[in-house]
Design a protein around this motif. Structure first.
Motif, PDB file in Angstrom:
ATOM      1  N   CYS A 356     116.651  12.457  21.617  1.00  8.60           N
ATOM      2  CA  CYS A 356     115.305  12.684  22.152  1.00  8.60           C
ATOM      3  C   CYS A 356     115.319  13.814  23.175  1.00  8.60           C
ATOM      4  O   CYS A 356     114.464  14.718  23.148  1.00  8.60           O
ATOM      5  CB  CYS A 356     114.774  11.405  22.798  1.00  8.60           C
ATOM      6  SG  CYS A 356     114.151  10.175  21.638  1.00  8.60           S
ATOM      7  N   LEU A 357     116.285  13.763  24.078  1.00  2.00           N
ATOM      8  CA  LEU A 357     116.368  14.807  25.096  1.00  2.00           C
ATOM      9  C   LEU A 357     116.699  16.157  24.473  1.00  2.00           C
ATOM     10  O   LEU A 357     116.106  17.182  24.836  1.00  2.00           O
ATOM     11  CB  LEU A 357     117.429  14.426  26.135  1.00  2.00           C
ATOM     12  CG  LEU A 357     117.506  15.299  27.388  1.00  2.00           C
ATOM     13  CD1 LEU A 357     116.174  15.316  28.120  1.00  2.00           C
ATOM     14  CD2 LEU A 357     118.608  14.805  28.317  1.00  2.00           C
ATOM     15  N   GLY A 358     117.626  16.176  23.524  1.00  2.00           N
ATOM     16  CA  GLY A 358     117.957  17.427  22.852  1.00  2.00           C
ATOM     17  C   GLY A 358     116.795  18.000  22.064  1.00  2.00           C
ATOM     18  O   GLY A 358     116.575  19.216  22.048  1.00  2.00           O
ATOM     19  N   LEU A 359     116.037  17.117  21.401  1.00  2.00           N
ATOM     20  CA  LEU A 359     114.883  17.580  20.632  1.00  2.00           C
ATOM     21  C   LEU A 359     113.808  18.141  21.551  1.00  2.00           C
ATOM     22  O   LEU A 359     113.147  19.143  21.216  1.00  2.00           O
ATOM     23  CB  LEU A 359     114.322  16.414  19.812  1.00  2.00           C
ATOM     24  CG  LEU A 359     113.460  16.760  18.593  1.00  2.00           C
ATOM     25  CD1 LEU A 359     114.230  17.622  17.619  1.00  2.00           C
ATOM     26  CD2 LEU A 359     112.986  15.484  17.912  1.00  2.00           C
ATOM     27  N   ALA A 360     113.625  17.524  22.714  1.00  3.53           N
ATOM     28  CA  ALA A 360     112.646  18.041  23.669  1.00  3.53           C
ATOM     29  C   ALA A 360     113.065  19.411  24.189  1.00  3.53           C
ATOM     30  O   ALA A 360     112.239  20.333  24.299  1.00  3.53           O
ATOM     31  CB  ALA A 360     112.490  17.061  24.830  1.00  3.53           C
ATOM     32  N   SER A 444     117.801   9.210  38.812  1.00  7.10           N
ATOM     33  CA  SER A 444     117.660  10.668  38.760  1.00  7.10           C
ATOM     34  C   SER A 444     117.611  11.147  37.313  1.00  7.10           C
ATOM     35  O   SER A 444     116.815  12.037  36.964  1.00  7.10           O
ATOM     36  CB  SER A 444     118.823  11.333  39.503  1.00  7.10           C
ATOM     37  OG  SER A 444     118.846  10.944  40.865  1.00  7.10           O
ATOM     38  N   PHE A 445     118.451  10.551  36.465  1.00  9.23           N
ATOM     39  CA  PHE A 445     118.389  10.892  35.040  1.00  9.23           C
ATOM     40  C   PHE A 445     117.061  10.458  34.442  1.00  9.23           C
ATOM     41  O   PHE A 445     116.486  11.166  33.595  1.00  9.23           O
ATOM     42  CB  PHE A 445     119.544  10.230  34.290  1.00  9.23           C
ATOM     43  CG  PHE A 445     119.478  10.416  32.799  1.00  9.23           C
ATOM     44  CD1 PHE A 445     119.797  11.634  32.225  1.00  9.23           C
ATOM     45  CD2 PHE A 445     119.075   9.370  31.976  1.00  9.23           C
ATOM     46  CE1 PHE A 445     119.726  11.813  30.855  1.00  9.23           C
ATOM     47  CE2 PHE A 445     118.999   9.535  30.610  1.00  9.23           C
ATOM     48  CZ  PHE A 445     119.335  10.759  30.047  1.00  9.23           C
ATOM     49  N   TYR A 446     116.559   9.292  34.853  1.00 10.21           N
ATOM     50  CA  TYR A 446     115.243   8.844  34.388  1.00 10.21           C
ATOM     51  C   TYR A 446     114.171   9.881  34.723  1.00 10.21           C
ATOM     52  O   TYR A 446     113.313  10.218  33.880  1.00 10.21           O
ATOM     53  CB  TYR A 446     114.877   7.519  35.053  1.00 10.21           C
ATOM     54  CG  TYR A 446     115.474   6.297  34.405  1.00 10.21           C
ATOM     55  CD1 TYR A 446     116.269   6.392  33.273  1.00 10.21           C
ATOM     56  CD2 TYR A 446     115.245   5.030  34.928  1.00 10.21           C
ATOM     57  CE1 TYR A 446     116.811   5.269  32.688  1.00 10.21           C
ATOM     58  CE2 TYR A 446     115.780   3.894  34.353  1.00 10.21           C
ATOM     59  CZ  TYR A 446     116.573   4.026  33.230  1.00 10.21           C
ATOM     60  OH  TYR A 446     117.100   2.913  32.648  1.00 10.21           O
ATOM     61  N   ALA A 447     114.198  10.358  35.967  1.00 13.61           N
ATOM     62  CA  ALA A 447     113.187  11.326  36.393  1.00 13.61           C
ATOM     63  C   ALA A 447     113.291  12.619  35.575  1.00 13.61           C
ATOM     64  O   ALA A 447     112.271  13.182  35.149  1.00 13.61           O
ATOM     65  CB  ALA A 447     113.342  11.628  37.878  1.00 13.61           C
ATOM     66  N   PHE A 448     114.513  13.070  35.340  1.00 15.37           N
ATOM     67  CA  PHE A 448     114.700  14.283  34.540  1.00 15.37           C
ATOM     68  C   PHE A 448     114.258  14.062  33.101  1.00 15.37           C
ATOM     69  O   PHE A 448     113.574  14.914  32.510  1.00 15.37           O
ATOM     70  CB  PHE A 448     116.171  14.707  34.577  1.00 15.37           C
ATOM     71  CG  PHE A 448     116.499  15.846  33.660  1.00 15.37           C
ATOM     72  CD1 PHE A 448     116.114  17.147  33.978  1.00 15.37           C
ATOM     73  CD2 PHE A 448     117.183  15.623  32.472  1.00 15.37           C
ATOM     74  CE1 PHE A 448     116.411  18.197  33.119  1.00 15.37           C
ATOM     75  CE2 PHE A 448     117.483  16.666  31.619  1.00 15.37           C
ATOM     76  CZ  PHE A 448     117.095  17.955  31.942  1.00 15.37           C
ATOM     77  N   PHE A 449     114.626  12.931  32.527  1.00 16.77           N
ATOM     78  CA  PHE A 449     114.263  12.643  31.145  1.00 16.77           C
ATOM     79  C   PHE A 449     112.751  12.558  30.982  1.00 16.77           C
ATOM     80  O   PHE A 449     112.174  13.152  30.054  1.00 16.77           O
ATOM     81  CB  PHE A 449     114.916  11.331  30.713  1.00 16.77           C
ATOM     82  CG  PHE A 449     114.616  10.926  29.300  1.00 16.77           C
ATOM     83  CD1 PHE A 449     115.406  11.362  28.252  1.00 16.77           C
ATOM     84  CD2 PHE A 449     113.536  10.101  29.006  1.00 16.77           C
ATOM     85  CE1 PHE A 449     115.121  11.004  26.957  1.00 16.77           C
ATOM     86  CE2 PHE A 449     113.247   9.722  27.710  1.00 16.77           C
ATOM     87  CZ  PHE A 449     114.049  10.173  26.681  1.00 16.77           C
ATOM     88  N   GLY A 450     112.099  11.806  31.869  1.00 17.43           N
ATOM     89  CA  GLY A 450     110.654  11.666  31.761  1.00 17.43           C
ATOM     90  C   GLY A 450     109.916  12.979  31.934  1.00 17.43           C
ATOM     91  O   GLY A 450     108.975  13.283  31.185  1.00 17.43           O
ATOM     92  N   THR A 451     110.353  13.779  32.913  1.00 14.73           N
ATOM     93  CA  THR A 451     109.682  15.063  33.148  1.00 14.73           C
ATOM     94  C   THR A 451     109.925  16.035  32.013  1.00 14.73           C
ATOM     95  O   THR A 451     109.001  16.730  31.557  1.00 14.73           O
ATOM     96  CB  THR A 451     110.174  15.669  34.476  1.00 14.73           C
ATOM     97  OG1 THR A 451     109.989  14.716  35.536  1.00 14.73           O
ATOM     98  CG2 THR A 451     109.401  16.930  34.801  1.00 14.73           C
ATOM     99  N   ALA A 452     111.180  16.127  31.524  1.00 11.18           N
ATOM    100  CA  ALA A 452     111.507  17.068  30.457  1.00 11.18           C
ATOM    101  C   ALA A 452     110.747  16.737  29.171  1.00 11.18           C
ATOM    102  O   ALA A 452     110.186  17.636  28.518  1.00 11.18           O
ATOM    103  CB  ALA A 452     113.011  17.064  30.208  1.00 11.18           C
ATOM    104  N   CYS A 453     110.719  15.475  28.796  1.00 13.38           N
ATOM    105  CA  CYS A 453     110.001  15.102  27.569  1.00 13.38           C
ATOM    106  C   CYS A 453     108.499  15.260  27.744  1.00 13.38           C
ATOM    107  O   CYS A 453     107.789  15.612  26.777  1.00 13.38           O
ATOM    108  CB  CYS A 453     110.347  13.659  27.199  1.00 13.38           C
ATOM    109  SG  CYS A 453     112.071  13.405  26.738  1.00 13.38           S
TER     110      CYS A 453
END
Length: 621
Positions: A356-360, A444-453
């Protein structure tokens, strides 16, 4: 004819000198290739007009070199050890999670040890018949969290090993002596495994619904309150451990220790009512998570079927299929039978999360030029998209209150068992600092993941983020992988609440004295938490799954509100309200007034968050 015979004899002689003939030795392992068929040679000789057929060549034996066999054996053993370590860790973690949720049963309001039922006392007596120990009490046995650096030997081999009387005595004194490991690295993996799950996929929609000026500060505010509550529980564990040691020294006798847990600390603070309050909260919380699973999977599978087969299958059909699968899985009482599916679910979740992160990231890279220049770099594109995100959404910000709390689902109940499972006193002292660092890293990873997607997909991102991915084979694979992972995770997530429900039903039922009662095979309990028969338990578990599916049908299009309710109504009390109040109760005369004031403040903030999140969600439903 003579020429043909000469050719045949030369061929036979070359076969005799063949280096691959049976007389050649390469190693100890033999492989074979098919020899010639005598009847087929006779047919060919007749067709060519030969007077007689030649003798068929025998099968050719090929011996594998010994160095290749050694390499193959070492690789096989290495893979078996890796699987054994992973399996041991997974089994220990799930048993710990379930035991932490169940706590232990107390019959006497002032009982500091284990009172137990008649069946449990009979099991205890049969276990201690040949021992001279004076103790007549036993605590809930928690296995230590298995280390990833240790390999669990085969069960059958271990059962035939004779244990010395001294080791047996130590096992009965130490509630964690029946497991492996207990290192900080194992505890770190346990924290990550207990916290990271499908709930992270709700974050992009939560960020879009609240705006980054609300979502990110709320996320880290929830983290700060959660860490404070975690510190409160750790302090309670420390006080109760010291009190237990002092009591043992005063009595000058060895007694079985009761493994501490969240429900057990609540019992010591407020008695059976406190324990029941925590258990009810855990039951409702985990049932709510299972409810989100029953909505998550049908939504994913509907999108996948539409993309793969161009067929729009309604949500209710997929939900019915999932219920048909989950009902028999809920009948399983030995969680070790779910080890393989649990490991597979972990792998699928890891694959889905990284994909998911890579696709975003790839989508943002392919759509470069949003800033008005096709030569815009990837970093500049991210900055441009971040600036274009809405800062505040007045229509849905309140939903993020519950969403941010749901992210910590399961972590608070695992905290005390994790530190109990750590072996050495030095590691126990390091555990609180390590726990805070790991939680901050995950958030912190949650925040990055949510913002990036959110930046990649935009404000149109759905509650289940996987259904908003750009169409393609990779997106479909992610949806199927996450759906399968959730299907495998559902029975383990639902197990503790089922045990608590069955125990409650069993207490209301008259005792029949039936002999068909079967104890749980889970090795950490050494007994069944509920003494209800398998048939009655299967009926109850089926009714629970069907009831959750009915609620899922009604809330199928409102998953974001369900998540908010679960986090606000059930998550806030467990994570923010009860731990500080438990410390104030257990720490009377030991903690200062300033600490009590901060604890009351955190509990009050948690209670306020529960009210705001729940009421605003219900009003706007």
């Amino acid at each position: 004819m003579d020429n043909h015979n000469n050719n045949r004899h030369s061929s036979d002689s070359s076969a005799a000198k063949d280096p691959l003939s049976p007389s050649t030795t390469y190693g100890s392992l033999q492989t074979y290739t098919a020899g010639e068929d005598s009847s087929r040679l006779a047919t060919l000789a007749k067709e060519f007009g030969l007077s007689r057929q030649r003798e068929p060549r025998p099968q050719i034996r090929l011996r594998v070199p010994e160095y290749a066999l050694d390499t193959l054996n070492k690789s096989s053993l290495r893979l078996k050890k890796i699987y054994g370590r992973v399996k041991s860790f997974s089994d220990g973690f799930e048993e710990m999670r379930i035991s932490a949720s169940l706590g232990m049963q107390h019959e006497d309001e002032n009982d500091d040890t284990f009172a137990g039922t008649i069946d449990e006392k009979r099991v205890l007596l049969s276990r201690n018949q040949q021992e001279s120990s004076s103790s007549s009490t036993v605590g809930l046995l928690l296995t230590r969290l298995s280390s990833v650096n240790e390999f669990e030997e085969d069960v059958e081999q271990s059962t035939t090993t004779t244990t010395s009387s001294f080791e047996q005595q130590q096992d009965h004194e130490d509630p964690h002596a029946h497991g492996l490991g207990g290192t900080l690295s194992s505890a770190t993996l346990g924290i990550i495994k207990g916290m990271v799950g499908p709930a992270i996929l709700y974050l992009p929609h939560g960020f879009a619904g609240a705006g980054y000026l609300v979502a990110i500060p709320l996320l880290f505010l929830s983290t700060a309150m959660f860490l404070w509550s975690s510190t409160c529980l750790l302090e309670c564990w420390k006080m109760e451990t010291m009190r237990r040691q002092e009591k043992q020294q005063q009595q000058q006798q060895r007694r079985q220790k009761i493994a501490l847990s969240y429900p057990e600390l609540a019992y010591r603070a407020w008695g059976r009512r406190g324990q029941r309050l925590v258990q009810i909260g855990i039951t409702l919380m985990q049932s709510g998570v299972c409810l989100t699973y029953l909505i998550f999977v049908p939504q994913n599978l509907r999108v996948s079927a539409l993309l793969l087969f161009n067929v729009d299958i309604p949500h209710t059909v997929w939900l019915l299929l999932m219920v048909i699968v989950q009902i028999p899985l809920s009948w399983i009482r030995d969680i070790r039978r779910l080890t393989v599916t649990n490991l597979l679910a972990n792998v699928l979740i890891l694959f889905g999360l990284t994909s998911c992160l890579g696709l975003a990231m790839r989508q943002m890279g392919e759509e470069n030029g949003g800033a008005g220049d096709e030569s815009t770099s990837f970093l500049e594109e991210m900055v441009y998209r971040a600036k274009s995100l809405p800062a505040f959404n007045p229509d849905g910000w309140f939903l993020f209150l519950g969403t941010s709390v749901l992210l910590f689902e399961g972590s608070i109940t695992l905290l005390v068992p994790l530190i109990e499972a750590v072996n050495t006193p030095e590691d126990k002292q390091k555990f609180p600092s390590m726990y805070r660092k790991v939680i901050i890293g995950i958030v912190s990873f949650y925040a990055f993941f949510g913002t990036a997607c959110w930046m990649a997909i935009g404000d149109s991102v759905r509650t289940v983020m996987t259904t908003s991915l750009p169409q393609g084979m990779l997106a479909t694979m992610i949806q199927l992988a996450y759906s399968l992972a959730v299907v495998f995770t559902f029975p383990l997530q639902n197990f503790p609440s089922l045990e608590i429900v069955c125990a409650s039903v069993e207490k209301m039922m008259p005792k029949t004295g039936s002999d068909d009662v079967k104890h749980s095979a889970s090795k950490m309990l050494k007994r069944s938490y509920s003494e209800i028969s398998d048939g009655k338990r299967n009926v109850i578990s089926s009714m629970v799954v069907v009831s959750l599916s009915i609620v899922a049908v009604l809330a199928m299009d409102d998953l974001d509100k369900v998540v908010s309710i679960m986090g606000g109504l059930f998550g806030c009390p467990l994570a923010f309200v009860l731990p500080p109040l438990i410390e104030n109760e257990l720490g009377k005369g030991k903690i200062g007034s300033h600490k009590k004031f901060v604890n009351h403040t955190v509990a009050l903030l948690g209670f306020g968050a529960m009210l705001v999140s729940t009421l605003t969600t219900l009003i706007n439903w």
